[in-house]
Write a protein that holds these residues in place. Sequence first.
Motif, PDB file in Angstrom:
ATOM      1  N   LEU A 121      48.290 -19.704  84.447  1.00 56.34           N
ATOM      2  CA  LEU A 121      47.090 -19.074  83.908  1.00 56.34           C
ATOM      3  C   LEU A 121      46.957 -19.636  82.388  1.00 56.34           C
ATOM      4  N   THR A 122      47.925 -20.048  81.421  1.00 53.82           N
ATOM      5  CA  THR A 122      47.709 -20.081  80.307  1.00 53.82           C
ATOM      6  C   THR A 122      48.156 -21.523  79.827  1.00 53.82           C
TER       7      THR A 122
ATOM      8  N   SER B 250      45.587 -25.008  82.705  1.00 50.90           N
ATOM      9  CA  SER B 250      44.880 -23.713  83.358  1.00 50.90           C
ATOM     10  C   SER B 250      43.421 -23.842  83.238  1.00 50.90           C
TER      11      SER B 250
END
Length: 391
Positions: free
Chosen positions: A267-268, A272
Motif C-alpha cells: 500500500l505504501t 504502490s
Amino acid sequence: MPVLAAFIGYVTKLVAIEMMFRPVDFVGRPPLLGWQGIIPRHAGRMGSISMNLLLGRLIDVNQIIGRLEPEKFAEQLREPLTRAVTEVGTDLMTRHQPQLWELLPDEVRRRLLRRIADQAPRTVAELTADIARNPDSYLDVWDMALRNLIADRSALNRLFRDIGAPEFTFIARSGLYFGLVIGLLQAGVWALTHQPLVMPVFGAAIGLSTDWLALKMIFLPREERRFFGVLRWQGLFQRRRDQVATDYAKLVADEVLTAPKIMEALLTGPKSDRLLGLVQRRVSEVVDRQLGVVRPLVVLGVGSQRYRRFKADVAARALELAPLAMGPAMAYAKDALAIEQTIVTAMRAMTPIEFESVLRPAFRQDEWKLIVVGGILGAIVGELQVLLLIG
C-alpha cells in the motif's frame, strides 16, 4: 595474578560484545569522539547482508506470494469488506449525488449497497490473483525489509544477538578460562623477572589473543574434527544448525517479513502506484458492471468527468480502508505464506560456508576494532596490577 588475568579476559569480552550492539544511537561528539554499536552504525550494510541471505538464498518471494489462494483469502475478508463497502458507498453517494441518494427509498439503498458488497470478495480475489501472478510488479520486499531494519536498529540487533546468544556467552566465558591459563604463565614470568612491563604486556596479550581465539572457535572447524585422536570439536555455531534455523526463521517471520508489513509495503511502498492503478481498473469494472445497461444514462446525468472522479474516489477509499479491513485475514495469510517453515527448510539445506553467513557478518564488520579494544583494556588492567603490586 591468574585471578586478575581471568577477570581481564572476561571483562574485555563482555565489553567487546556490548560494543557490537550498544549504544543503538551515537553517543559522544561525532565523528570521532564517541561510539555507536557496530551493528547499528552499519545498519544499512548489515541489513543488506541479511537481505542478501534471506531473499537471495532462503526465500523466493514469487513462490511465497503465489501460495495465497485468492478465493480463500477473499472469503476471510467477507465480513469486514461488507462493512467497508457500506461505509464507502454511503459516504461517496452522499458526496457525489446527495439529492439522488436522499430520494431513494431505504430498501433500494440497502439493496444497492448489498449488491456492491456481494461483488467485493470477487474483486479482492481478482486483485489477489493479479498480484500473485506477478508479485515483483507490485511489491518490493527488499525495500520493505531493509527500510524496517534500518528504521528499527533494535530489531537488527536482535537478528544477530538473539540468534548468536550462546556464541556470545561462550566468548565471554572463554575470556575467563583463557585468561586464567595465561595468568598462570604471567605469574611465572613475574616471579622470574619482576619486570613491571610484564603486566601490561600480558594484559594486552590476554585481551588480543582470547578475542581472536574465541571468534575462531565459534565458526571453525565447519565440520566436526578429532584432535589428538580423542578430542572432538566443531564450531559452536555450526553445531547448533537446527536450533539456529528454528530461531532465525521465527524471528524473521515474526518481525521482518510479517503479513501486515507485506500488506503495508503493497500500500505504501515504492511500487504502490501500480497497485493503485490496478485497484482503479478493477473498481471501475465493478461499478460499470453493477450499473449495467443504465450506465450510459448515469454518465449522461452526472457527466463523464464526475463519473470518473466518483470511481477514482471509490478506489482511493478502498485502499485507505484496506489495512483495517485486511486485519482478519492476516492469520490466514501468515499460515498460507509459511515463511517460517520455508526458512527452516532452506537453512537446513545450506552448506557450512553458507550457514556461517547467517552470523559471521556481525563479527567480520570492524572485527579488528573489537580485538584491539580488548588488547587496550587488557593492557590498562595489567598496568593497574603493577600499581597494586608495587604500591
